[in-house]
Design an enzyme around this catalytic site. Sequence first.
Site, PDB file in Angstrom:
ATOM      1  N   TYR A 145       3.566  -0.476  -4.197  1.00 39.25           N
ATOM      2  CA  TYR A 145       2.669  -0.108  -3.092  1.00 39.25           C
ATOM      3  C   TYR A 145       2.655  -1.200  -2.033  1.00 39.25           C
ATOM      4  O   TYR A 145       2.844  -0.941  -0.841  1.00 39.25           O
ATOM      5  CB  TYR A 145       1.247   0.135  -3.624  1.00 39.25           C
ATOM      6  CG  TYR A 145       0.197   0.246  -2.532  1.00 39.25           C
ATOM      7  CD1 TYR A 145       0.142   1.370  -1.719  1.00 39.25           C
ATOM      8  CD2 TYR A 145      -0.717  -0.786  -2.307  1.00 39.25           C
ATOM      9  CE1 TYR A 145      -0.812   1.476  -0.707  1.00 39.25           C
ATOM     10  CE2 TYR A 145      -1.670  -0.683  -1.292  1.00 39.25           C
ATOM     11  CZ  TYR A 145      -1.701   0.446  -0.503  1.00 39.25           C
ATOM     12  OH  TYR A 145      -2.635   0.533   0.506  1.00 39.25           O
ATOM     13  N   ARG A 213     -13.296  -9.586  -4.507  1.00 34.40           N
ATOM     14  CA  ARG A 213     -12.701  -8.890  -3.364  1.00 34.40           C
ATOM     15  C   ARG A 213     -13.584  -9.058  -2.132  1.00 34.40           C
ATOM     16  O   ARG A 213     -14.785  -9.301  -2.256  1.00 34.40           O
ATOM     17  CB  ARG A 213     -12.586  -7.378  -3.654  1.00 34.40           C
ATOM     18  CG  ARG A 213     -11.646  -7.011  -4.788  1.00 34.40           C
ATOM     19  CD  ARG A 213     -10.191  -7.220  -4.419  1.00 34.40           C
ATOM     20  NE  ARG A 213      -9.291  -6.793  -5.484  1.00 34.40           N
ATOM     21  CZ  ARG A 213      -8.878  -7.575  -6.479  1.00 34.40           C
ATOM     22  NH1 ARG A 213      -9.291  -8.822  -6.567  1.00 34.40           N
ATOM     23  NH2 ARG A 213      -8.038  -7.110  -7.391  1.00 34.40           N
TER      24      ARG A 213
HETATM   25  P1  NAD Z   1      -6.738   8.477   1.522  1.00 33.03           P
HETATM   26  O1  NAD Z   1      -5.882   8.863   0.356  1.00 33.03           O
HETATM   27  O2  NAD Z   1      -8.130   8.956   1.554  1.00 33.03           O
HETATM   28  O3  NAD Z   1      -6.026   8.892   2.884  1.00 33.03           O
HETATM   29  C1  NAD Z   1      -4.639   9.019   3.032  1.00 33.03           C
HETATM   30  C2  NAD Z   1      -4.382  10.310   3.786  1.00 33.03           C
HETATM   31  O4  NAD Z   1      -2.974  10.434   4.029  1.00 33.03           O
HETATM   32  C3  NAD Z   1      -4.805  11.557   3.013  1.00 33.03           C
HETATM   33  O5  NAD Z   1      -5.544  12.402   3.861  1.00 33.03           O
HETATM   34  C4  NAD Z   1      -3.487  12.188   2.602  1.00 33.03           C
HETATM   35  O6  NAD Z   1      -3.572  13.583   2.422  1.00 33.03           O
HETATM   36  C5  NAD Z   1      -2.581  11.779   3.745  1.00 33.03           C
HETATM   37  N1  NAD Z   1      -1.162  11.757   3.397  1.00 33.03           N
HETATM   38  C6  NAD Z   1      -0.602  11.177   2.296  1.00 33.03           C
HETATM   39  N2  NAD Z   1       0.733  11.374   2.326  1.00 33.03           N
HETATM   40  C7  NAD Z   1       1.017  12.073   3.446  1.00 33.03           C
HETATM   41  C8  NAD Z   1       2.210  12.567   4.014  1.00 33.03           C
HETATM   42  N3  NAD Z   1       3.399  12.391   3.413  1.00 33.03           N
HETATM   43  N4  NAD Z   1       2.159  13.256   5.189  1.00 33.03           N
HETATM   44  C9  NAD Z   1       0.946  13.464   5.796  1.00 33.03           C
HETATM   45  N5  NAD Z   1      -0.218  13.018   5.301  1.00 33.03           N
HETATM   46  C10 NAD Z   1      -0.186  12.327   4.139  1.00 33.03           C
HETATM   47  O7  NAD Z   1      -6.687   6.876   1.575  1.00 33.03           O
HETATM   48  P2  NAD Z   1      -7.498   5.823   2.449  1.00 33.03           P
HETATM   49  O8  NAD Z   1      -8.187   4.921   1.504  1.00 33.03           O
HETATM   50  O9  NAD Z   1      -8.259   6.496   3.521  1.00 33.03           O
HETATM   51  O10 NAD Z   1      -6.296   4.982   3.079  1.00 33.03           O
HETATM   52  C11 NAD Z   1      -5.887   5.122   4.435  1.00 33.03           C
HETATM   53  C12 NAD Z   1      -4.851   4.060   4.746  1.00 33.03           C
HETATM   54  O11 NAD Z   1      -5.397   2.760   4.570  1.00 33.03           O
HETATM   55  C13 NAD Z   1      -3.608   4.095   3.871  1.00 33.03           C
HETATM   56  O12 NAD Z   1      -2.487   3.841   4.684  1.00 33.03           O
HETATM   57  C14 NAD Z   1      -3.805   2.970   2.890  1.00 33.03           C
HETATM   58  O13 NAD Z   1      -2.571   2.444   2.414  1.00 33.03           O
HETATM   59  C15 NAD Z   1      -4.558   1.986   3.746  1.00 33.03           C
HETATM   60  N6  NAD Z   1      -5.394   1.044   2.993  1.00 33.03           N
HETATM   61  C16 NAD Z   1      -6.563   1.470   2.413  1.00 33.03           C
HETATM   62  C17 NAD Z   1      -7.364   0.554   1.754  1.00 33.03           C
HETATM   63  C18 NAD Z   1      -8.687   0.945   1.148  1.00 33.03           C
HETATM   64  O14 NAD Z   1      -9.388   0.054   0.702  1.00 33.03           O
HETATM   65  N7  NAD Z   1      -9.065   2.224   1.120  1.00 33.03           N
HETATM   66  C19 NAD Z   1      -6.958  -0.791   1.647  1.00 33.03           C
HETATM   67  C20 NAD Z   1      -5.744  -1.168   2.210  1.00 33.03           C
HETATM   68  C21 NAD Z   1      -5.001  -0.244   2.910  1.00 33.03           C
END
Ligand code: NAD
Length: 312
Positions: A145, A213
Amino acid sequence: MTGGAGFIGSHIVEALVRERHPVVILDNFSTGRRENLEALLRSRPQDGPEPEVIEGDIRDAGTAREAVRGADWVFHQAALPSVPRSIEDPLLSHEVNANGTLALLIAARDAGVARFVYASSSSVYGDTPSLPKVESMPTQPLSPYAVSKLAGEHYCLVFRALYGLETVALRYFNIFGPRQDPRSQYAAVVPNFVTAALSGASPRIFGDGLQSRDFTYVENAVQANLSACRAPSGATGMAYNVGCGSKATLLDMITMLERITHKPIKPIHDAPRPGDVRHSFADIGRARQGLGYAPAVGFEEGLRRTVAWFGA
Ligand code: NAD
Protein backbone atom coordinates in the site's frame (compact mmCIF):
# COMPACT_ATOMS: atom_id res chain seq x y z
CA MET A 1 -13.20 14.52 -7.71
CA THR A 2 -12.31 10.83 -7.52
CA GLY A 3 -13.40 8.63 -4.62
CA GLY A 4 -16.17 11.12 -3.78
CA ALA A 5 -18.41 8.36 -2.40
CA GLY A 6 -15.73 7.37 0.10
CA PHE A 7 -15.08 8.67 3.56
CA ILE A 8 -12.69 11.61 2.98
CA GLY A 9 -13.92 12.26 -0.58
CA SER A 10 -17.53 12.72 0.55
CA HIS A 11 -16.44 15.38 3.05
CA ILE A 12 -14.54 17.25 0.31
CA VAL A 13 -17.61 17.02 -1.95
CA GLU A 14 -19.73 18.38 0.89
CA ALA A 15 -17.42 21.40 1.33
CA LEU A 16 -17.35 22.11 -2.43
CA VAL A 17 -21.11 21.81 -2.72
CA ARG A 18 -21.51 24.14 0.27
CA GLU A 19 -19.40 26.69 -1.66
CA ARG A 20 -21.67 26.08 -4.70
CA HIS A 21 -18.94 24.70 -6.96
CA PRO A 22 -20.03 22.36 -9.77
CA VAL A 23 -18.65 18.92 -8.86
CA VAL A 24 -18.14 15.75 -10.90
CA ILE A 25 -17.59 12.60 -8.83
CA LEU A 26 -15.87 9.54 -10.29
CA ASP A 27 -16.21 6.45 -8.11
CA ASN A 28 -16.59 2.73 -8.71
CA PHE A 29 -18.27 2.21 -5.30
CA SER A 30 -15.82 -0.55 -4.37
CA THR A 31 -15.32 0.81 -0.85
CA GLY A 32 -17.41 3.99 -1.23
CA ARG A 33 -21.12 4.05 -0.49
CA ARG A 34 -24.13 5.69 -2.10
CA GLU A 35 -25.46 6.62 1.37
CA ASN A 36 -22.45 8.92 1.80
CA LEU A 37 -23.57 10.93 -1.22
CA GLU A 38 -27.28 10.75 -0.50
CA ALA A 39 -26.77 12.23 2.98
CA LEU A 40 -24.81 15.21 1.74
CA LEU A 41 -27.07 15.79 -1.28
CA ARG A 42 -30.07 16.06 1.02
CA SER A 43 -28.41 18.91 2.92
CA ARG A 44 -26.92 20.77 -0.07
CA PRO A 45 -27.86 24.42 -0.76
CA GLN A 46 -30.73 24.40 -3.26
CA ASP A 47 -29.35 27.35 -5.23
CA GLY A 48 -26.13 25.49 -6.09
CA PRO A 49 -25.47 22.95 -8.89
CA GLU A 50 -26.19 19.29 -8.14
CA PRO A 51 -23.03 17.13 -8.25
CA GLU A 52 -22.76 14.75 -11.20
CA VAL A 53 -21.83 11.14 -10.44
CA ILE A 54 -19.90 8.97 -12.91
CA GLU A 55 -19.80 5.32 -11.87
CA GLY A 56 -16.54 4.03 -13.29
CA ASP A 57 -12.94 3.11 -12.73
CA ILE A 58 -10.05 5.58 -12.54
CA ARG A 59 -7.85 3.06 -14.37
CA ASP A 60 -9.93 3.39 -17.51
CA ALA A 61 -8.43 6.16 -19.69
CA GLY A 62 -11.74 7.11 -21.34
CA THR A 63 -13.55 7.33 -18.00
CA ALA A 64 -10.73 9.38 -16.47
CA ARG A 65 -10.89 11.77 -19.47
CA GLU A 66 -14.65 12.16 -19.13
CA ALA A 67 -14.37 12.85 -15.38
CA VAL A 68 -11.77 15.65 -15.62
CA ARG A 69 -13.08 17.34 -18.78
CA GLY A 70 -13.48 21.08 -18.09
CA ALA A 71 -12.31 20.77 -14.45
CA ASP A 72 -10.22 23.46 -12.79
CA TRP A 73 -9.33 21.33 -9.79
CA VAL A 74 -8.96 17.57 -9.43
CA PHE A 75 -9.10 16.03 -5.95
CA HIS A 76 -7.80 12.50 -6.37
CA GLN A 77 -9.00 10.48 -3.38
CA ALA A 78 -9.83 7.14 -5.03
CA ALA A 79 -7.64 4.27 -3.89
CA LEU A 80 -7.72 0.92 -2.14
CA PRO A 81 -6.82 2.43 1.21
CA SER A 82 -5.69 -0.50 3.35
CA VAL A 83 -2.33 -1.92 4.43
CA PRO A 84 -3.61 -5.47 5.19
CA ARG A 85 -5.56 -5.59 1.95
CA SER A 86 -2.42 -4.64 0.00
CA ILE A 87 -0.48 -7.42 1.73
CA GLU A 88 -3.14 -9.91 0.61
CA ASP A 89 -3.34 -8.57 -2.94
CA PRO A 90 -0.35 -6.34 -3.78
CA LEU A 91 -1.01 -6.34 -7.53
CA LEU A 92 -4.55 -4.96 -7.18
CA SER A 93 -3.31 -2.29 -4.77
CA HIS A 94 -0.68 -1.24 -7.26
CA GLU A 95 -3.10 -1.24 -10.18
CA VAL A 96 -5.64 1.01 -8.45
CA ASN A 97 -3.31 3.25 -6.45
CA ALA A 98 -0.35 3.68 -8.80
CA ASN A 99 -1.67 2.90 -12.31
CA GLY A 100 -4.98 4.60 -11.52
CA THR A 101 -3.18 7.75 -10.41
CA LEU A 102 -1.05 7.74 -13.56
CA ALA A 103 -4.13 7.35 -15.77
CA LEU A 104 -5.77 10.28 -14.03
CA LEU A 105 -2.67 12.48 -14.22
CA ILE A 106 -2.48 11.89 -17.98
CA ALA A 107 -6.14 12.81 -18.33
CA ALA A 108 -5.68 15.93 -16.15
CA ARG A 109 -2.59 17.02 -18.08
CA ASP A 110 -4.38 16.62 -21.42
CA ALA A 111 -7.47 18.46 -20.15
CA GLY A 112 -5.41 21.46 -18.96
CA VAL A 113 -6.47 21.07 -15.31
CA ALA A 114 -5.22 23.97 -13.16
CA ARG A 115 -4.51 22.06 -9.94
CA PHE A 116 -4.30 18.35 -9.11
CA VAL A 117 -4.43 17.43 -5.41
CA TYR A 118 -3.39 13.89 -4.54
CA ALA A 119 -4.28 11.96 -1.38
CA SER A 120 -0.96 10.51 -0.28
CA SER A 121 -0.26 8.82 3.03
CA SER A 122 1.96 9.08 6.10
CA SER A 123 2.69 5.38 5.52
CA VAL A 124 5.35 6.45 2.98
CA TYR A 125 7.64 7.27 5.94
CA GLY A 126 7.64 3.71 7.27
CA ASP A 127 8.97 2.98 10.73
CA THR A 128 12.04 5.20 10.84
CA PRO A 129 12.76 6.24 14.46
CA SER A 130 12.91 10.01 13.81
CA LEU A 131 9.83 11.89 14.98
CA PRO A 132 8.01 14.01 14.06
CA LYS A 133 7.94 13.02 10.39
CA VAL A 134 9.24 15.83 8.18
CA GLU A 135 8.77 15.85 4.40
CA SER A 136 12.53 16.10 3.82
CA MET A 137 13.11 12.69 5.48
CA PRO A 138 13.87 9.68 3.32
CA THR A 139 10.80 7.54 2.68
CA GLN A 140 10.75 3.88 3.62
CA PRO A 141 7.46 2.20 2.74
CA LEU A 142 6.80 -1.04 4.63
CA SER A 143 3.78 -2.35 2.72
CA PRO A 144 2.61 -2.65 -0.89
CA TYR A 145 0.00 0.00 0.00
CA ALA A 146 2.69 2.49 1.05
CA VAL A 147 4.77 1.69 -2.05
CA SER A 148 1.77 2.30 -4.30
CA LYS A 149 0.89 5.61 -2.60
CA LEU A 150 4.49 6.76 -2.88
CA ALA A 151 4.57 5.79 -6.55
CA GLY A 152 1.47 7.94 -7.12
CA GLU A 153 3.11 10.80 -5.27
CA HIS A 154 6.26 10.58 -7.41
CA TYR A 155 4.13 10.56 -10.56
CA CYS A 156 2.42 13.73 -9.34
CA LEU A 157 5.71 15.51 -8.73
CA VAL A 158 7.18 14.36 -12.04
CA PHE A 159 4.09 15.64 -13.89
CA ARG A 160 4.70 19.08 -12.36
CA ALA A 161 8.33 19.07 -13.44
CA LEU A 162 7.82 17.59 -16.93
CA TYR A 163 4.45 18.86 -18.08
CA GLY A 164 3.76 21.85 -15.82
CA LEU A 165 0.63 20.24 -14.30
CA GLU A 166 0.36 21.89 -10.87
CA THR A 167 0.22 19.00 -8.42
CA VAL A 168 0.17 18.88 -4.63
CA ALA A 169 0.54 15.63 -2.65
CA LEU A 170 -1.03 15.59 0.81
CA ARG A 171 0.37 12.96 3.16
CA TYR A 172 -2.61 12.22 5.38
CA PHE A 173 -1.96 11.08 8.95
CA ASN A 174 -4.79 8.81 10.24
CA ILE A 175 -7.82 10.78 9.14
CA PHE A 176 -11.02 9.93 11.03
CA GLY A 177 -14.57 11.18 11.42
CA PRO A 178 -18.21 10.64 10.41
CA ARG A 179 -18.89 8.24 7.49
CA GLN A 180 -15.64 6.28 7.93
CA ASP A 181 -16.61 2.65 7.41
CA PRO A 182 -16.47 0.57 10.63
CA ARG A 183 -17.86 -2.59 9.02
CA SER A 184 -15.22 -3.68 6.54
CA GLN A 185 -12.68 -6.28 7.66
CA TYR A 186 -10.09 -3.60 6.81
CA ALA A 187 -11.75 -0.92 8.95
CA ALA A 188 -9.54 1.78 10.43
CA VAL A 189 -8.97 1.92 14.16
CA VAL A 190 -11.11 4.96 15.11
CA PRO A 191 -14.47 3.83 13.66
CA ASN A 192 -13.71 0.36 14.99
CA PHE A 193 -13.14 1.57 18.55
CA VAL A 194 -15.98 4.12 18.45
CA THR A 195 -18.60 1.60 17.32
CA ALA A 196 -17.30 -0.98 19.81
CA ALA A 197 -17.43 1.59 22.62
CA LEU A 198 -20.99 2.61 21.72
CA SER A 199 -22.25 -0.98 21.60
CA GLY A 200 -20.45 -2.09 24.76
CA ALA A 201 -18.19 -4.51 22.82
CA SER A 202 -14.44 -4.97 23.39
CA PRO A 203 -12.25 -3.24 20.79
CA ARG A 204 -9.38 -5.37 19.42
CA ILE A 205 -5.89 -3.90 19.79
CA PHE A 206 -3.07 -5.35 17.68
CA GLY A 207 -0.08 -5.33 20.07
CA ASP A 208 0.27 -3.55 23.42
CA GLY A 209 -1.75 -0.43 22.53
CA LEU A 210 1.20 1.86 23.09
CA GLN A 211 1.66 2.44 19.36
CA SER A 212 0.87 6.07 18.60
CA ARG A 213 -0.63 8.05 15.75
CA ASP A 214 -1.37 11.64 14.77
CA PHE A 215 -5.15 11.18 14.62
CA THR A 216 -6.56 13.92 12.38
CA TYR A 217 -10.20 14.91 12.19
CA VAL A 218 -11.53 14.85 8.62
CA GLU A 219 -12.47 18.56 8.61
CA ASN A 220 -8.74 19.34 8.84
CA ALA A 221 -8.05 17.19 5.76
CA VAL A 222 -10.81 19.00 3.85
CA GLN A 223 -9.25 22.32 4.76
CA ALA A 224 -5.85 21.08 3.53
CA ASN A 225 -7.35 20.06 0.18
CA LEU A 226 -9.04 23.42 -0.39
CA SER A 227 -5.90 25.28 0.72
CA ALA A 228 -3.84 23.18 -1.71
CA CYS A 229 -6.02 24.45 -4.58
CA ARG A 230 -5.78 28.06 -3.53
CA ALA A 231 -2.09 28.18 -2.64
CA PRO A 232 0.27 30.03 -5.00
CA SER A 233 1.85 28.10 -7.90
CA GLY A 234 5.17 28.09 -6.09
CA ALA A 235 3.68 25.77 -3.47
CA THR A 236 2.97 23.02 -6.03
CA GLY A 237 5.18 20.11 -7.07
CA MET A 238 5.62 19.18 -3.43
CA ALA A 239 4.39 16.81 -0.73
CA TYR A 240 2.90 18.11 2.53
CA ASN A 241 2.08 16.42 5.81
CA VAL A 242 -1.55 16.72 6.85
CA GLY A 243 -1.87 15.94 10.54
CA CYS A 244 -2.35 17.81 13.78
CA GLY A 245 1.27 17.73 14.87
CA SER A 246 0.47 15.74 18.02
CA LYS A 247 0.28 12.07 18.94
CA ALA A 248 -1.89 9.73 20.99
CA THR A 249 -1.58 6.02 21.72
CA LEU A 250 -4.42 3.56 21.22
CA LEU A 251 -4.69 3.28 25.01
CA ASP A 252 -5.03 7.11 25.17
CA MET A 253 -7.89 6.81 22.70
CA ILE A 254 -9.61 4.20 24.90
CA THR A 255 -9.33 6.58 27.89
CA MET A 256 -10.82 9.46 25.86
CA LEU A 257 -13.66 7.24 24.65
CA GLU A 258 -14.42 6.20 28.24
CA ARG A 259 -14.56 9.90 29.13
CA ILE A 260 -16.83 10.76 26.18
CA THR A 261 -19.22 7.80 26.41
CA HIS A 262 -19.15 7.50 30.24
CA LYS A 263 -18.73 3.73 29.81
CA PRO A 264 -15.81 1.47 30.83
CA ILE A 265 -14.04 -0.15 27.84
CA LYS A 266 -12.11 -3.45 28.08
CA PRO A 267 -9.96 -3.93 24.96
CA ILE A 268 -8.73 -7.36 23.79
CA HIS A 269 -5.06 -7.57 22.78
CA ASP A 270 -4.02 -9.52 19.67
CA ALA A 271 -0.62 -10.09 18.02
CA PRO A 272 0.87 -7.00 16.29
CA ARG A 273 0.07 -6.77 12.54
CA PRO A 274 2.81 -7.07 9.91
CA GLY A 275 3.45 -3.84 7.99
CA ASP A 276 2.12 -1.57 10.77
CA VAL A 277 4.38 1.25 11.95
CA ARG A 278 4.97 1.75 15.69
CA HIS A 279 4.86 5.53 16.07
CA SER A 280 3.90 8.31 13.72
CA PHE A 281 3.20 12.00 14.01
CA ALA A 282 3.54 14.89 11.66
CA ASP A 283 5.59 18.03 11.49
CA ILE A 284 3.08 20.35 9.82
CA GLY A 285 5.38 23.33 9.41
CA ARG A 286 5.65 23.00 5.64
CA ALA A 287 1.87 22.79 5.17
CA ARG A 288 1.33 25.77 7.49
CA GLN A 289 3.81 27.84 5.56
CA GLY A 290 3.21 26.68 1.98
CA LEU A 291 -0.55 26.10 2.04
CA GLY A 292 -1.71 28.19 4.98
CA TYR A 293 -2.98 24.96 6.58
CA ALA A 294 -4.07 25.30 10.20
CA PRO A 295 -5.86 22.28 11.74
CA ALA A 296 -8.94 23.59 13.52
CA VAL A 297 -10.19 20.46 15.31
CA GLY A 298 -8.03 18.52 17.79
CA PHE A 299 -8.17 14.76 18.41
CA GLU A 300 -10.47 14.65 21.43
CA GLU A 301 -12.93 17.16 19.97
CA GLY A 302 -12.92 15.20 16.68
CA LEU A 303 -13.52 11.99 18.61
CA ARG A 304 -16.43 13.62 20.42
CA ARG A 305 -18.01 14.64 17.08
CA THR A 306 -17.38 11.17 15.66
CA VAL A 307 -19.02 9.47 18.65
CA ALA A 308 -21.99 11.84 18.29
CA TRP A 309 -22.35 10.94 14.59
CA PHE A 310 -22.08 7.17 15.07
CA GLY A 311 -24.33 7.30 18.11
CA ALA A 312 -27.05 9.35 16.38
P1 NAD B 1 -12.46 5.17 1.17
O1 NAD B 1 -12.28 3.71 0.89
O2 NAD B 1 -13.61 5.59 2.00
O3 NAD B 1 -12.51 5.99 -0.20
C1 NAD B 1 -11.89 5.56 -1.38
C2 NAD B 1 -12.89 5.76 -2.50
O4 NAD B 1 -12.26 5.41 -3.75
C3 NAD B 1 -14.13 4.88 -2.38
O5 NAD B 1 -15.28 5.67 -2.59
C4 NAD B 1 -13.95 3.84 -3.47
O6 NAD B 1 -15.17 3.32 -3.94
C5 NAD B 1 -13.18 4.63 -4.51
N1 NAD B 1 -12.40 3.79 -5.42
C6 NAD B 1 -11.56 2.77 -5.07
N2 NAD B 1 -11.03 2.24 -6.19
C7 NAD B 1 -11.53 2.92 -7.24
C8 NAD B 1 -11.34 2.83 -8.64
N3 NAD B 1 -10.54 1.90 -9.19
N4 NAD B 1 -12.01 3.69 -9.46
C9 NAD B 1 -12.86 4.62 -8.91
N5 NAD B 1 -13.07 4.75 -7.60
C10 NAD B 1 -12.41 3.91 -6.77
O7 NAD B 1 -11.08 5.66 1.82
P2 NAD B 1 -10.66 7.03 2.50
O8 NAD B 1 -10.21 6.72 3.87
O9 NAD B 1 -11.68 8.07 2.27
O10 NAD B 1 -9.34 7.37 1.66
C11 NAD B 1 -9.31 8.37 0.65
C12 NAD B 1 -7.88 8.56 0.19
O11 NAD B 1 -7.05 8.98 1.27
C13 NAD B 1 -7.21 7.31 -0.36
O12 NAD B 1 -6.44 7.68 -1.49
C14 NAD B 1 -6.31 6.84 0.75
O13 NAD B 1 -5.19 6.10 0.27
C15 NAD B 1 -5.91 8.16 1.36
N6 NAD B 1 -5.52 8.08 2.77
C16 NAD B 1 -6.47 7.89 3.74
C17 NAD B 1 -6.08 7.87 5.07
C18 NAD B 1 -7.08 7.72 6.19
O14 NAD B 1 -6.67 7.85 7.33
N7 NAD B 1 -8.36 7.48 5.92
C19 NAD B 1 -4.72 8.00 5.41
C20 NAD B 1 -3.79 8.15 4.39
C21 NAD B 1 -4.21 8.22 3.08
